[in-house]
Design a protein around this motif. Structure first.
Motif, PDB file in Angstrom:
ATOM      1  N   THR A  40       0.196 -21.837  65.451  1.00  0.00           N
ATOM      2  CA  THR A  40       1.208 -20.865  65.006  1.00  0.00           C
ATOM      3  C   THR A  40       1.433 -19.902  66.163  1.00  0.00           C
ATOM      4  OG1 THR A  40      -0.600 -19.606  63.978  1.00  0.00           O
ATOM      5  CG2 THR A  40       0.687 -21.051  62.541  1.00  0.00           C
ATOM      6  N   ASP A  63       4.842 -24.166  67.521  1.00  0.00           N
ATOM      7  CA  ASP A  63       5.514 -23.292  66.562  1.00  0.00           C
ATOM      8  C   ASP A  63       6.839 -23.946  66.181  1.00  0.00           C
ATOM      9  OD1 ASP A  63       4.997 -19.943  66.021  1.00  0.00           O
ATOM     10  OD2 ASP A  63       6.820 -20.903  65.256  1.00  0.00           O
ATOM     11  N   ASN A  88       5.661 -28.344  63.767  1.00  0.00           N
ATOM     12  CA  ASN A  88       4.837 -27.711  62.738  1.00  0.00           C
ATOM     13  C   ASN A  88       3.385 -28.068  63.005  1.00  0.00           C
ATOM     14  OD1 ASN A  88       3.484 -27.073  60.213  1.00  0.00           O
ATOM     15  ND2 ASN A  88       5.501 -27.067  59.249  1.00  0.00           N
ATOM     16  N   LEU A 109      -5.071 -20.866  63.908  1.00  0.00           N
ATOM     17  CA  LEU A 109      -3.900 -20.680  63.061  1.00  0.00           C
ATOM     18  C   LEU A 109      -3.848 -19.204  62.661  1.00  0.00           C
ATOM     19  CD1 LEU A 109      -3.951 -23.678  60.518  1.00  0.00           C
ATOM     20  CD2 LEU A 109      -2.777 -23.550  62.720  1.00  0.00           C
ATOM     21  N   GLU A 227       4.558 -23.405  52.970  1.00  0.00           N
ATOM     22  CA  GLU A 227       3.409 -22.872  53.706  1.00  0.00           C
ATOM     23  C   GLU A 227       2.064 -23.312  53.134  1.00  0.00           C
ATOM     24  OE1 GLU A 227       3.830 -18.621  54.627  1.00  0.00           O
ATOM     25  OE2 GLU A 227       5.969 -18.864  54.277  1.00  0.00           O
TER      26      GLU A 227
END
Length: 321
Positions: A40, A63, A88, A109, A227
């Motif tokens: 991320t 990302d 992702n 993350l 998510e």
């Protein structure tokens, strides 16, 4: 998945202060020649500090946000061993395979929405921006937006996501008022959604609640961007990518994420399914490693005062065995 090129956008400025930075760097146990992944990436706040400690190592940042990829690519340009990929983190195995990487030394993350996303009105993440469009996409290649969910989901579906993902005690009434308002007009701005939420919650409750839309916006964002599903579906795969003694560090910002991480780590540490009264294990399930953080690592008082976003942060760490 798209690797940033020299022609990528370089005008994006992420003013996101990395949460629990010192704690993350310590928890990763960075080896200069190791391979590290930030799933991320955001504005590369954590990533820059990781790369600064590598010598002969490799870094891969992932990302799905176009702006994040551009900003991080510019910030990490000084490190020739740093690769920035638009994808992702759920596709981390495939991303790494493209670089010929099978195992890594550490993965980070930092979940949730970034300060940049919240502070950019046109992204539609913030309930504080009444005139902003109802968007909330972390990846602008997605066709569906928050506007589609708010105007297209049934009352029962809206109730489910606001209850489950927002944990809002007024979920049923909020869903009802969203449907009632959209019968009069399409909800197209964050202000439109705020109007429905405010009508659903008694004023005397709102006075002591903070912003009444906070939980609803969280719920719709989580639903739109998948998510929790990504986290549930990918946790085991990320642990399997670690080499011996490699570490997975995950920062969460609400109880839903934290429960998934806590439970997932425990199951990989002790996967045995035998009844408690069995003298020996016969199921054959082997431990993948150990949980380093019996209790989550929390930000200190000073960090919370300097960075409001840090207040709800929790860091959990798993080490491959």
């Amino acid at each position: 998945m798209d690797t940033l090129t020299e022609t990528g956008r370089q005008d994006i400025v992420f003013r996101h202060k990395p949460v629990l930075l010192d704690e993350v760097i310590e928890a990763l146990h960075i080896r200069p020649s190791g391979i590290y992944v930030d799933g991320t990436l955001g504005g590369a706040g954590h990533a820059y500090e990781v790369c600064s400690r590598l010598n002969g190592g490799t870094f891969v940042g992932i990302d799905r946000d176009e702006d994040a990829v551009s900003a991080a690519g510019a910030r990490l340009k000084e490190f020739p061993f740093a690769h920035v990929v638009r994808s992702n983190y759920s596709e981390a195995k495939e991303v790494l395979a493209a670089f010929g990487i099978e195992k890594v030394s550490g993965i980070l993350l930092d979940l949730g929405v970034s300060s940049y996303q919240l502070d950019t009105p046109e992204r539609g993440f913030s309930y504080k921006e009444d005139t902003a469009p109802l968007d909330m996409r972390m990846d602008n290649r997605m066709e569906t937006t928050a506007r589609d969910i708010v105007n297209g989901y049934s009352e029962a579906e809206l109730f489910r996501i606001i209850r489950d993902y927002g944990e809002d005690p007024f979920a049923k009434n909020i869903a009802k008022h969203i449907v009632r308002l959209r019968e009069k007009k399409e909800l197209v701005t964050c202000g439109d959604l705020n109007e429905a939420v405010r009508a659903a919650i008694p004023m005397k409750i709102q006075k002591n609640l903070g912003h009444p839309s906070k939980r609803t916006f969280q719920a719709i964002r989580i639903e739109l961007n998948g998510e929790l599903k990504a986290l549930q579906d990918t946790l085991d795969k990320l642990i399997d990518l670690l080499e011996e003694n490699g570490r997975l560090c995950i920062i969460t910002f609400h109880s839903l994420e934290d429960r998934i991480v806590k439970s997932g780590f425990r199951k990989r540490e002790n996967p045995c399914e035998c009844p408690p009264d069995f003298p020996v294990c016969v199921c054959g399930r082997k431990s993948a490693g150990r949980v380093i953080t019996r209790k989550p690592i929390l930000p200190g008082k000073e960090e919370c005062e300097e960075n409001k976003r840090a207040k709800s942060a929790k860091l959990r760490v798993f080490e491959r065995g």
